[in-house]
Scaffold this active site. Structure first.
Site, PDB file in Angstrom:
ATOM      1  N   HIS A 187      -7.949  -2.913   4.680  1.00 11.66           N
ATOM      2  CA  HIS A 187      -7.315  -1.587   4.600  1.00 11.66           C
ATOM      3  C   HIS A 187      -7.983  -0.768   3.508  1.00 11.66           C
ATOM      4  CE1 HIS A 187      -4.572   1.103   2.420  1.00 11.66           C
ATOM      5  NE2 HIS A 187      -3.953   1.341   3.568  1.00 11.66           N
ATOM      6  N   ASN A 188      -8.180  -1.369   2.336  1.00  9.51           N
ATOM      7  CA  ASN A 188      -8.772  -0.645   1.219  1.00  9.51           C
ATOM      8  C   ASN A 188     -10.242  -0.324   1.473  1.00  9.51           C
ATOM      9  OD1 ASN A 188      -6.264  -1.089   0.108  1.00  9.51           O
ATOM     10  ND2 ASN A 188      -7.046  -1.651  -1.890  1.00  9.51           N
ATOM     11  N   SER A 248       0.837  -1.194   0.000  1.00 13.56           N
ATOM     12  CA  SER A 248       0.000   0.000   0.000  1.00 13.56           C
ATOM     13  C   SER A 248       0.873   1.245   0.000  1.00 13.56           C
ATOM     14  CB  SER A 248      -0.922   0.033   1.227  1.00 13.56           C
ATOM     15  OG  SER A 248      -1.732   1.199   1.199  1.00 13.56           O
TER      16      SER A 248
END
Length: 509
Positions: free
Chosen positions: A214-215, A139
């Site tokens: 997370h996304n 990321s």
């Protein structure tokens, strides 16, 4: 593993934006990198950039390869090959090509794309007799890949021990005391100090699952900021640069984050063609690549409430229906909006800041609870303090706020929900009235705020000792004999009422 001969230490396959920048990052940190892409121009471009950025005192750190066989022949054993290709069929295509090129059983192939976590689990087993299939979610976008991303590796533990020095070197770094990112965007001068934003997540698939969540959080975090922008422009009549000023002010406090910072920068940018704010010329149709959707689907499959993340996905979906929105605008009436005084504007801005924070806490609470529930289902032992730590720099949702999440899980590793942490429960209790005022104002002004609104419903739902699901169970038993439990009987005992009988009889099932 660092360079001691003409052979390369690491191979990188796939030289798109992310792959090329990862290769350059690895080279900056003292490793000799062999690179390959089906597009010969991308190979040439990567080699040219490495040459241009290489310090004059350093010898060549990149070997441009014409094919995978050449790459394998020029890598030290056991070979480490980093794949940076689109998720899905391209990953398997590279794996098959590596097998044909002569890869060996103890070589390590690392998938750094946004693969679906279940695909990663399947691939580890599928290729176990050919090579060690390892994965590491990445990321931070192209800048993160170049100068320090957040890395979420998972899979074979022995493979992790072998690649850990590389990952620790190329990962983003944070100051160990403050938790603040240590950033330096200078080719050939990597950040060496600080705590690396990478840690072993768990068995195969765990890293990609954590990155998926997370996304999902990223989707919600971005949508929350966008809702604040719309409320400030439409409810208060502020222009883009005035909103940028507010966002910059908020970025100095408890809302400090990468996303808040870049949002202010976007709002301040003028359009090169018209001179007006660029944001006003960008079409309001948002794209998505699927990870937010996967997160929402996973929450539904597991039965973990993540309404704010789901609403962020829906918000992108409804944004794409531009023509329908334009048609319905003339059919659907909205409220009459009243003008507000300067004091009312100031009060609303303060309330919105608190509302944004509260909704953000709930968004993260949903994400971490989702990871916990899936980890239990999969038998993973996830370290949530470590996960919060590696998100403090390099990744898109990096924020000062993550330091508090780290502390919450360090104080209680078995925390069932972030809302139970004293820090967050106290702050949300204190700020809740401003949150409620914001949601009320959005409704009364007819301005959609689906994520801010869903977050307070999530908060209020968890405050309720008794929800109306008792009536729902009664409805289900009435039309489908689905049974129900009783408050005055032992847990697990099921009952059914014969609703069709004249004298309704309660039956223990």
């Amino acid at each position: 593993m660092k360079t001691s001969s003409q052979q390369a230490n690491v191979g990188v396959v796939g030289l798109g934006v992310m792959g090329k920048n990862l290769a350059l990052n690895i080279a900056d940190n003292g490793y000799h990198v062999a690179v390959f892409d089906l597009d010969e121009q991308k190979v040439a471009d990567a080699a040219a950039q490495e040459l241009a950025e290489r310090p004059s005192s350093v010898s060549s750190r990149m070997l441009a390869c014409n094919n995978l066989s050449e790459m394998l022949n020029n890598l030290t054993k056991p070979r480490v090959i980093v794949m940076s290709v689109p998720a899905g069929a391209p990953v398997d295509g590279v794996c098959r090509s590596l097998i044909n090129a002569g890869i060996e059983a103890d070589d390590i192939v690392i998938d750094t794309g946004n693969s679906l976590w279940t695909d990663t689990v399947a691939r580890e087993k599928q290729y176990e007799n050919n090579f060690i299939f390892f994965s590491s979610a990445v990321s931070g976008g192209e800048v993160g890949a170049r100068f320090g991303p957040s890395l979420m590796p998972s899979g074979d533990k022995a493979a992790w021990q072998y690649v850990a020095p590389i990952w620790n070197a190329i990962a983003a770094k944070v100051d160990t005391k403050s938790g603040q990112p240590i950033e330096r965007f200078e080719p050939g001068n990597p950040v060496l100090e600080g705590e690396p934003c990478t840690a072993y997540i768990g068995p195969a698939g765990a890293g990609h699952y954590v990155k998926m969540v997370h996304n999902g959080i990223e989707y919600a975090d971005m949508q929350l900021i966008c809702e604040a922008y719309q409320l400030l422009t439409e409810a208060l009549g502020l222009n883009a640069k005035e909103v940028a000023d507010i966002f910059e002010s908020w970025n100095q406090g408890f809302l400090n984050s990468y996303l808040m910072g870049i949002s202010a920068e976007v709002l301040r940018q003028d359009d090169p063609l018209t001179g007006k704010p660029l944001v006003e010329k960008i079409l309001d149709k948002a794209g998505q690549k699927g990870t937010g959707l996967w997160t929402a689907v996973s929450s539904l499959q597991i039965g973990c409430p993540a309404p704010t993340i789901a609403e962020a996905v829906y918000a992108r979906a409804i944004s794409t229906q531009k023509s329908l929105r334009m048609s319905l605008k003339s059919h659907l009436a909205g409220p009459d909006v009243k003008s507000v005084s300067a004091q009312e504007k100031a009060d609303f801005i303060d309330a919105l800041e608190d509302a944004l924070y509260c909704a953000k806490v709930c968004c993260y609470a949903q994400g971490f609870q989702l990871m916990a529930m899936n980890a239990k289902e999969q038998g993973w032992q996830l370290n949530f303090a470590e996960i919060a730590k590696i998100w403090r720099a390099g990744c898109i949702i990096r924020a000062t706020f993550l330091q508090s999440i780290t502390a919450a899980y360090e104080n209680d590793a078995e925390l069932a929900n972030l809302l139970m942490a004293d820090t967050f429960s106290s702050e949300l209790s204190t700020k809740q009235m401003n949150w409620r005022k914001t949601v009320s104002a959005s409704i009364m002004s007819g301005i959609p705020a689906p994520c801010i609104s869903s977050a307070i419903a999530y908060y209020d739902s968890y405050r309720c000792e008794t929800l109306p699901a008792n009536l729902l169970q009664g409805q289900r038993d009435f039309f489908g004999s689905h049974t129900f439990e009783r408050t005055d009987k032992p847990a697990g005992e099921k009952y059914h009422l014969d609703w069709s009988a004249k004298t309704r009889v309660l039956l223990k099932v």
